[in-house]
Write an enzyme that holds these catalytic residues in place. Structure first.
Site, PDB file in Angstrom:
ATOM      1  N   HIS A 191     -26.372  18.435  22.371  1.00 24.17           N
ATOM      2  CA  HIS A 191     -25.629  19.590  22.884  1.00 24.17           C
ATOM      3  C   HIS A 191     -24.269  19.714  22.210  1.00 24.17           C
ATOM      4  O   HIS A 191     -23.326  20.271  22.788  1.00 24.17           O
ATOM      5  CB  HIS A 191     -25.430  19.509  24.407  1.00 24.17           C
ATOM      6  CG  HIS A 191     -26.693  19.342  25.174  1.00 24.17           C
ATOM      7  ND1 HIS A 191     -27.430  20.401  25.662  1.00 24.17           N
ATOM      8  CD2 HIS A 191     -27.379  18.219  25.535  1.00 24.17           C
ATOM      9  CE1 HIS A 191     -28.490  19.950  26.293  1.00 24.17           C
ATOM     10  NE2 HIS A 191     -28.490  18.628  26.224  1.00 24.17           N
ATOM     11  N   SER A 321     -11.238  29.778  -1.043  1.00 25.25           N
ATOM     12  CA  SER A 321     -10.513  30.912  -0.485  1.00 25.25           C
ATOM     13  C   SER A 321      -9.705  31.602  -1.565  1.00 25.25           C
ATOM     14  O   SER A 321      -9.178  30.959  -2.477  1.00 25.25           O
ATOM     15  CB  SER A 321      -9.583  30.448   0.635  1.00 25.25           C
ATOM     16  OG  SER A 321      -8.752  31.509   1.084  1.00 25.25           O
ATOM     17  N   LYS A 327      -8.400  25.095  -0.193  1.00 22.12           N
ATOM     18  CA  LYS A 327      -9.541  25.153   0.718  1.00 22.12           C
ATOM     19  C   LYS A 327     -10.842  25.039  -0.079  1.00 22.12           C
ATOM     20  O   LYS A 327     -11.033  25.717  -1.079  1.00 22.12           O
ATOM     21  CB  LYS A 327      -9.512  26.449   1.508  1.00 22.12           C
ATOM     22  CG  LYS A 327     -10.488  26.502   2.687  1.00 22.12           C
ATOM     23  CD  LYS A 327     -10.202  27.741   3.528  1.00 22.12           C
ATOM     24  CE  LYS A 327     -11.038  27.752   4.799  1.00 22.12           C
ATOM     25  NZ  LYS A 327     -12.452  27.978   4.506  1.00 22.12           N
ATOM     26  N   GLU A 334     -24.288  26.673   2.975  1.00 19.12           N
ATOM     27  CA  GLU A 334     -24.196  28.072   3.391  1.00 19.12           C
ATOM     28  C   GLU A 334     -25.236  28.928   2.671  1.00 19.12           C
ATOM     29  O   GLU A 334     -25.882  29.787   3.281  1.00 19.12           O
ATOM     30  CB  GLU A 334     -22.787  28.606   3.123  1.00 19.12           C
ATOM     31  CG  GLU A 334     -21.742  28.056   4.088  1.00 19.12           C
ATOM     32  CD  GLU A 334     -20.327  28.492   3.758  1.00 19.12           C
ATOM     33  OE1 GLU A 334     -19.428  28.216   4.575  1.00 19.12           O
ATOM     34  OE2 GLU A 334     -20.106  29.111   2.691  1.00 19.12           O
TER      35      GLU A 334
END
Length: 465
Positions: A191, A321, A327, A334
């Site tokens: 969870h 980014s 970043k 992805e």
């Protein structure tokens, strides 16, 4: 017979509906041009793998026809030579001769005639005499059996040559990486909440088993895919074919591809329905779901580096980014997740198309071919990327793993047999509230000695029975 007009850079070709202008240098004829004129919907041509398989189907049919006396050997040789010439071209050059798009007549007749016309043109040039797209190249065939055959064959070939080896590679890399991270123990999560500890190797072995199972399910679809419609001709009855054509054709295609193809037990089943492809697409969707789970786990474990889990560090592949310097994003997971979404969508389209078998013919064959072959290609490509640029290269942040484990009150679960669930829950709540190690709190609130608690609460020992 055709006439040409060099000024307009077209020539006139004739089919059963009359004359039509065709580009002067096109290898195809009137029926292909009619489809080009009629269908301006997506700009997407039929998949490269499908066209290649259709050419192999035409070559196998020509050889079978020659062996059965349905075509004179010189004519069969000319057809075979034309197909060899087309297959030898780079994909982009070959596809210039196959302009018909996916969203066309549902039987794929336009694509079948496109192939017949191109082959006939090249064969006629080699032979020095006319070759008929219908009577010669399409001998003993119909679009209604040739297109389903090319669909099955192209899918089986793509699975065998591309996706299954890619999944085997991913599984190998996962198990190899698992062996290298065996000593690393991390907080398990259910969870998304802290749970009992697991070895990082156990996590990777779980992923590897998912991939192995997915590959096994896909392999199980191959026998049905390798049963072909060729020989059924127009409606499944085999009209206009030699009784031995189907068997001879399957043997010729098997020799050409290295896969064992056979005639379908019922041509009516594989022409009127596409259940085998629907089942294969379902397993492709299952594979996509497995890769989505792996990709998302990698993204979570890589999250941070300061405000996330930061359990692993994925290979830095590109700036993340355009505005935030430094970043770095988990680009391969992805991309994998997006591939999975596309494959799931393709399966939905194939499911709808699969039920469009109206009496003796499915009439959504081109879109089925497009989607199933795209799904196979996407999964094959992303499986290798995921293996080589995410799994194989990630680094383990051991300090972060240990820090999280030392503060995990759920370790108290190991004390349940000695102190009971309620007492253990009380200790866990105190540890949560005070932000203290469970070892210290358990020592204060039980009669167990520290040495015994250190043994009982050792995260490494808690990763097994």
């Amino acid at each position: 017979m055709s006439t040409s007009s060099s000024a307009a850079k077209t020539r006139l070709e004739r089919d059963s509906m009359g004359e039509l202008a065709v580009p002067a240098d096109a290898l195809y004829g009137a029926q292909t041009q009619r489809a080009v004129n009629n269908f301006h919907i997506s700009g997407q041509r039929m998949p490269v793998g499908f066209v290649r398989a259709l050419l192999l189907v035409k070559a196998a049919a020509a050889r079978a026809n020659v062996s059965l006396g349905a075509l004179p050997p010189p004519l069969g040789d000319a057809i075979g030579g034309a197909i060899h010439q087309l297959l030898a071209l780079p994909d982009d050059q070959r596809m210039e001769h196959f302009p018909v798009e996916v969203f066309q007549t549902g039987s794929g007749t336009s694509t079948n005639m496109n192939a017949n016309e191109v082959i006939a043109t090249l064969a006629a040039r080699a032979l020095g005499s006319p070759v008929s797209a219908n009577d010669h190249v399409n001998a003993s065939q119909s679009s209604n059996d040739a297109i389903p055959t090319a669909l099955h064959a192209s899918t089986a070939i793509a699975l065998h040559n591309d996706l299954l080896p890619a999944l085997d590679h991913l599984q190998t890399i996962l198990r190899a990486k698992g062996r290298t991270v065996y000593e690393h123990v991390k907080t398990g999560r259910t969870h998304l909440m802290d749970a009992m500890p697991v070895r990082l190797s156990q996590v990777l072995d779980g992923w590897a088993q998912q991939v192995e199972d997915a590959a096994g399910h896909l392999r199980a679809t191959l026998p049905a895919l390798q049963r072909l419609a060729q020989g059924g001709t127009a409606v499944g009855t085999g009209v206009n074919t030699d009784p031995d054509f189907a068997e001879r054709f399957a043997a010729e295609l098997s020799t050409a591809t290295g896969l064992r193809f056979t005639p379908a037990p019922s041509f009516f089943a594989v022409m009127g329905a596409q259940d085998s492809i629907v089942a294969t697409s379902g397993q492709l969707k299952t594979t996509a779901v497995a890769l989505m789970k792996i990709a998302n786990d990698l993204r979570w474990m890589n999250s941070g580096p300061l405000a996330g889990l930061a359990e692993i560090e994925l290979e830095a592949l590109q700036p993340g980014s355009s505005i935030m310097p430094g970043k770095v994003n988990p680009v391969i997971p992805e991309a994998t997740a997006m591939v999975a979404a596309q494959v799931i969508g393709n399966d939905a389209a194939i499911t709808v198309a699969g039920q469009s078998g109206n009496f003796e013919l499915n009439v959504m064959l081109p879109v089925i071919a497009r989607n199933v072959l795209e799904s196979i290609q996407l999964l094959a490509n992303t499986s290798r990327l995921l293996a080589d640029k995410a799994v194989a290269t990630f680094k383990v942040n051991e300090a972060q793993l240990k820090h999280a484990l030392s503060r995990n009150p759920i370790l108290v679960t190991a004390l349940n047999p000695l102190i009971g669930y309620l007492k253990a829950a009380e200790i866990a709540k105190i540890a949560y509230k005070e932000g203290r190690p469970i070892l210290d709190v358990a020592e204060e609130h039980t009669d167990l000695g520290r040495a015994q608690l250190e043994t009982l609460l050792d995260p490494v020992k808690l990763t097994g029975p």
